[in-house]
Design an enzyme around this catalytic site. Structure first.
Site, PDB file in Angstrom:
ATOM      1  N   LYS A  89       5.518   4.236  19.465  1.00  0.00           N
ATOM      2  CA  LYS A  89       6.589   3.484  19.514  1.00  0.00           C
ATOM      3  C   LYS A  89       7.545   3.182  20.554  1.00  0.00           C
ATOM      4  O   LYS A  89       7.785   2.023  20.943  1.00  0.00           O
ATOM      5  CB  LYS A  89       7.484   3.818  17.896  1.00  0.00           C
ATOM      6  N   ARG A 143      12.778   2.737   6.997  1.00  0.00           N
ATOM      7  CA  ARG A 143      11.950   3.721   6.782  1.00  0.00           C
ATOM      8  C   ARG A 143      11.497   3.797   5.232  1.00  0.00           C
ATOM      9  O   ARG A 143      10.536   4.346   5.031  1.00  0.00           O
ATOM     10  CB  ARG A 143      12.132   5.090   7.420  1.00  0.00           C
ATOM     11  N   ARG A 188       2.193  18.815  22.643  1.00  0.00           N
ATOM     12  CA  ARG A 188       3.304  18.820  23.428  1.00  0.00           C
ATOM     13  C   ARG A 188       4.033  20.420  23.537  1.00  0.00           C
ATOM     14  O   ARG A 188       4.560  20.764  22.336  1.00  0.00           O
ATOM     15  CB  ARG A 188       4.189  17.802  22.869  1.00  0.00           C
ATOM     16  N   ARG A 199       8.664  22.072  20.143  1.00  0.00           N
ATOM     17  CA  ARG A 199       9.883  21.589  19.348  1.00  0.00           C
ATOM     18  C   ARG A 199       9.531  21.682  17.866  1.00  0.00           C
ATOM     19  O   ARG A 199       8.427  21.493  17.445  1.00  0.00           O
ATOM     20  CB  ARG A 199      10.111  20.019  19.759  1.00  0.00           C
ATOM     21  N   ARG A 206       6.063  15.487   8.361  1.00  0.00           N
ATOM     22  CA  ARG A 206       6.450  13.853   8.608  1.00  0.00           C
ATOM     23  C   ARG A 206       5.436  12.964   8.258  1.00  0.00           C
ATOM     24  O   ARG A 206       6.028  11.711   8.154  1.00  0.00           O
ATOM     25  CB  ARG A 206       6.862  13.951  10.289  1.00  0.00           C
TER      26      ARG A 206
HETATM   27  P1  AMP Z   1      11.952   9.733  14.996  1.00  0.00           P
HETATM   28  O1  AMP Z   1      12.748   9.857  16.416  1.00  0.00           O
HETATM   29  O2  AMP Z   1      12.139   8.018  14.798  1.00  0.00           O
HETATM   30  O3  AMP Z   1      10.857  10.226  14.596  1.00  0.00           O
HETATM   31  O4  AMP Z   1      13.396  10.360  14.015  1.00  0.00           O
HETATM   32  C1  AMP Z   1      13.342  11.678  14.043  1.00  0.00           C
HETATM   33  C2  AMP Z   1      13.773  12.104  12.662  1.00  0.00           C
HETATM   34  O5  AMP Z   1      15.179  11.356  11.994  1.00  0.00           O
HETATM   35  C3  AMP Z   1      12.823  11.638  11.569  1.00  0.00           C
HETATM   36  O6  AMP Z   1      11.683  12.636  11.322  1.00  0.00           O
HETATM   37  C4  AMP Z   1      13.948  11.506  10.266  1.00  0.00           C
HETATM   38  O7  AMP Z   1      13.998  12.734   9.757  1.00  0.00           O
HETATM   39  C5  AMP Z   1      14.813  11.108  10.838  1.00  0.00           C
HETATM   40  N1  AMP Z   1      15.039   9.565  10.679  1.00  0.00           N
HETATM   41  C6  AMP Z   1      14.877   8.664  11.653  1.00  0.00           C
HETATM   42  N2  AMP Z   1      15.095   7.370  11.239  1.00  0.00           N
HETATM   43  C7  AMP Z   1      15.193   7.588   9.864  1.00  0.00           C
HETATM   44  C8  AMP Z   1      15.318   6.553   8.804  1.00  0.00           C
HETATM   45  N3  AMP Z   1      15.351   5.247   8.937  1.00  0.00           N
HETATM   46  N4  AMP Z   1      15.468   7.000   7.878  1.00  0.00           N
HETATM   47  C9  AMP Z   1      15.623   8.358   7.420  1.00  0.00           C
HETATM   48  N5  AMP Z   1      15.490   9.245   8.322  1.00  0.00           N
HETATM   49  C10 AMP Z   1      15.408   8.836   9.655  1.00  0.00           C
END
Ligand code: AMP
Length: 231
Positions: free
Chosen positions: A23, A97, A131, A164, A175
């Site tokens: 993404k 999400r 990674r 990480r 996830r």
């Molecule tokens: P990402 O970098 O988009 O993978 O986001 C990292 C983490 O942030 C995710 O694994 C979630 O824990 C949290 N997160 C990001 N966006 C959302 C969302 N729209 N709703 C809930 N949690 C989110």
């Protein structure tokens, strides 16, 4: 600017896909070619975490466990930011999400299109767990594409590399499970509205030309050079 100029409609787009589906890369290319504003919920949360805001401290406890942030917190945070983007084309990344988030977004604005990166989970697991980083310098290694000279050791300092928390196999699995359980209904929600455009594949570079061609039907390419080569 003359008042007779036709103003093209604003693009309100969402990009979706499991964590690690590319993404970020695809979003960067969309920004470069089509000049849209990009709003990433993950970046916004990390920014809040770094600044140790109230939301940031709360978010960290969920993220470290591979869990989603509760809907009401996330929705409030994102809708505030979206308001600031006002008269721009924009692309949301990582939000919505859940169906509750999608419904809250619908109440505030009309979404034109949802780009779905359909990448198999097995491909993602290999990508993400490969990674490793050197925390002090931020150097990033990838066991498949750019491995360290000695396994588990930073090339420059000789210090140990770490994964990480987000990239550890157990967290990655959680996830992906959270994605499956909560986000697939969002894809279904947008599919029913006729807004979902799915792009399937295992390599970002092969998926990208199709996304580029699709978006070109909606927006002009504003990147100067390389306009003929959608990289
Ligand atoms: P990402 O970098 O988009 O993978 O986001 C990292 C983490 O942030 C995710 O694994 C979630 O824990 C949290 N997160 C990001 N966006 C959302 C969302 N729209 N709703 C809930 N949690 C989110």
């Amino acid at each position: 600017m003359g008042s007779s100029m036709v103003v093209p409609p604003l693009l309100r787009a969402v990009i979706m896909g499991p964590p690690g589906s590319g993404k970020g890369t695809v979003s960067a290319r969309i920004i470069k070619h089509f000049g849209v504003k990009h709003l990433s919920s993950g970046d916004l949360l990390r920014d809040n975490m770094q600044k140790k805001t109230e939301v940031g401290i709360l978010a960290k406890s969920y993220i470290d466990q591979g869990q989603l942030i509760p809907d009401h917190i996330m929705t409030q945070l994102m809708l505030n930011e979206i308001k600031r983007l006002d008269q721009h084309n924009w692309l949301l990344d990582g939000f919505p999400r859940t169906v509750a988030q999608a419904e809250a977004l619908d109440k505030e604005c009309h979404i034109d299109t949802v780009i779905d990166l359909d990448v198999p989970f097995e491909t993602i697991k290999c990508r993400l767990t490969a990674r490793w980083i050197h925390p002090a310098s931020g150097r990033v290694y990838n066991l498949e594409f750019s491995p360290p000279k000695v396994k588990g050791i930073d090339d420059i300092t000789g210090e140990p590399l770490v994964q990480r928390d987000d990239d550890k196999p157990e967290t990655v699995s959680k996830r992906l499970q959270a994605y499956d359980a909560q986000t697939k209904p969002v894809l279904e929600y947008y599919r029913k509205k006729g807004l979902l455009k799915s792009f399937s594949g295992t390599e970002t570079n092969k998926i990208w030309p199709h996304i580029y061609a699709f978006l070109q039907t909606k927006l002009p390419d504003v990147s100067q050079k390389d306009a003929a080569k959608p990289r």
